[in-house]
Design a protein around this motif. Structure first.
Motif, mmCIF file in Angstrom:
data_model
loop_
_atom_site.group_PDB
_atom_site.id
_atom_site.type_symbol
_atom_site.label_atom_id
_atom_site.label_comp_id
_atom_site.label_asym_id
_atom_site.label_seq_id
_atom_site.Cartn_x
_atom_site.Cartn_y
_atom_site.Cartn_z
ATOM 1 N N ILE A 288 0.843 -1.192 0.000
ATOM 2 C CA ILE A 288 0.000 0.000 0.000
ATOM 3 C C ILE A 288 0.879 1.243 0.000
ATOM 4 O O ILE A 288 1.955 1.255 0.593
ATOM 5 N N THR B 237 -8.027 6.847 -8.303
ATOM 6 C CA THR B 237 -8.688 5.670 -7.746
ATOM 7 C C THR B 237 -8.817 4.597 -8.810
ATOM 8 O O THR B 237 -9.192 4.900 -9.954
ATOM 9 N N THR C 159 -10.785 0.887 -9.565
ATOM 10 C CA THR C 159 -11.903 0.077 -9.104
ATOM 11 C C THR C 159 -12.286 -0.908 -10.192
ATOM 12 O O THR C 159 -11.846 -0.770 -11.340
ATOM 13 N N THR D 201 -11.200 -3.887 -10.490
ATOM 14 C CA THR D 201 -9.903 -4.440 -10.896
ATOM 15 C C THR D 201 -10.030 -5.939 -11.151
ATOM 16 O O THR D 201 -10.485 -6.689 -10.289
ATOM 17 N N TYR E 223 -0.110 -2.109 -10.442
ATOM 18 C CA TYR E 223 0.124 -0.781 -9.878
ATOM 19 C C TYR E 223 -0.072 0.282 -10.946
ATOM 20 O O TYR E 223 -0.009 0.007 -12.145
ATOM 21 N N TRP F 252 -2.620 -2.451 -6.125
ATOM 22 C CA TRP F 252 -3.879 -3.119 -5.815
ATOM 23 C C TRP F 252 -3.800 -4.613 -6.109
ATOM 24 O O TRP F 252 -2.928 -5.063 -6.855
ATOM 25 N N GLU G 243 -9.941 -5.222 -5.602
ATOM 26 C CA GLU G 243 -9.825 -4.115 -4.659
ATOM 27 C C GLU G 243 -10.165 -2.776 -5.314
ATOM 28 O O GLU G 243 -9.947 -2.582 -6.515
ATOM 29 N N THR G 244 -10.664 -1.839 -4.503
ATOM 30 C CA THR G 244 -10.787 -0.433 -4.871
ATOM 31 C C THR G 244 -9.797 0.344 -4.011
ATOM 32 O O THR G 244 -9.882 0.309 -2.780
ATOM 33 N N VAL G 245 -8.838 1.025 -4.662
ATOM 34 C CA VAL G 245 -7.741 1.683 -3.945
ATOM 35 C C VAL G 245 -7.565 3.092 -4.499
ATOM 36 O O VAL G 245 -7.656 3.306 -5.719
ATOM 37 N N THR H 240 -8.823 -2.325 -15.378
ATOM 38 C CA THR H 240 -9.256 -1.614 -14.183
ATOM 39 C C THR H 240 -9.895 -0.305 -14.591
ATOM 40 O O THR H 240 -9.437 0.352 -15.532
#
Length: 273
Positions: free
Chosen positions: A105, A191, A193, A195, A200, A231, A235-237, A261
């Motif tokens: 992260i 962001t 989402t 994915t 990365y 991510w 995942e949503t990052v 993504t």
């Protein structure tokens, strides 16, 4: 949920240190021994990073008061936090990135620089962790570029723009607000989402101008070895990024993952002269 907010600085309307965007570059990767000793940082351990005079960026030898970074933790053996602070000062009761065991992260960090031109990074985890640090800009009295905050707005949302999500190894170029040459940097929230694979995101300057893209003679940019966020599938990052535009006021956003993504980009302000 509980919320913790740590303050690291502020922008004023009076004359102050100006910002200079740099070519994004990798200052530290403990997995490879880049910028520091090779090997993960032990629990309670720390290491220093030379900022002033570093040839990554490059960063000037004098006058750097703070540095804009993207700091990533990867492969942590336990949960914990990272703290980035000026070398030569005491460890603050603040954190820059919190994480769980095994998590990769990232977080954007503006870190003051110590009197010796260095910063220190402390691992406040129960286990060892690898750390990656990328530089995107710096602050100094010799520069005139000031931060201009704006009412946040959504610049891009691939879920609704009709072209579909970016697939692996693909990129999108994004123009500045008016192509204003006075815009030396953008403050964005990126962001990912929906994915479908891990990977990365990289945000980097584009060497072309708007006319080159309209005339279909733009050259393909090279993607630098830096990351903005990481991510895993599903995942949503999100992460803040100080984005450096190219000479034509354009940035590139690269999906370096193993699947598609969706991408959302929100704008919070500009650096301008």
């Amino acid at each position: 949920m509980d919320l913790i907010a740590d303050i690291t600085g502020y922008f004023a309307r009076s004359f102050s240190n100006g910002y200079t965007a740099t070519n994004p570059g990798r200052l530290v990767d403990t997995r490879l021994g880049v910028g520091t000793a090779k090997g993960s940082v032990r629990s309670g351990g720390s290491f220093t990073v030379q900022i002033a005079g570093n040839n990554v960026g490059p960063l000037p030898a004098d006058g750097v008061t703070a540095v804009a970074l993207n700091v990533t933790v990867t492969g942590p053996q336990g949960g914990g936090s990272l703290t980035v602070f000026p070398n030569g000062t005491g460890l603050p009761t603040a954190s820059n990135r919190n994480y769980s065991p095994g998590q990769t992260i990232a977080n954007a960090v503006i870190a003051p620089v110590g009197a010796d031109g260095k910063i220190k990074i402390y691992n406040g985890s129960w286990g060892s962790a690898d750390v990656v640090v990328d530089v995107v800009g710096y602050y100094s009295p010799a520069r005139a570029s000031a931060y201009l905050p704006i009412t946040p707005f959504r610049w891009l949302d691939t879920r609704s723009w009709g072209k579909g999500p970016p697939y692996d190894s693909s990129r999108y170029h994004i123009y500045s607000r008016f192509g204003d040459p006075g815009d030396t940097g953008f403050v964005l929230n990126t962001t990912v989402t929906n994915t479908t694979g891990g990977g990365y995101l990289t945000v980097s300057p584009d060497p072309n101008n708007i006319d080159a893209y309209k005339g279909k003679y733009a050259g393909r940019p090279n993607r630098p070895l830096v990351s903005t966020l990481n991510w895993k599938k599903g995942e949503t990052v999100s992460n803040l990024v100080h984005a450096t535009p190219g000479p034509g006021g354009i940035i590139d956003v690269w999906n370096t993952g193993t699947g598609s993504t969706d991408l959302v980009v929100d704008v919070f302000g500009y650096y301008t002269v």
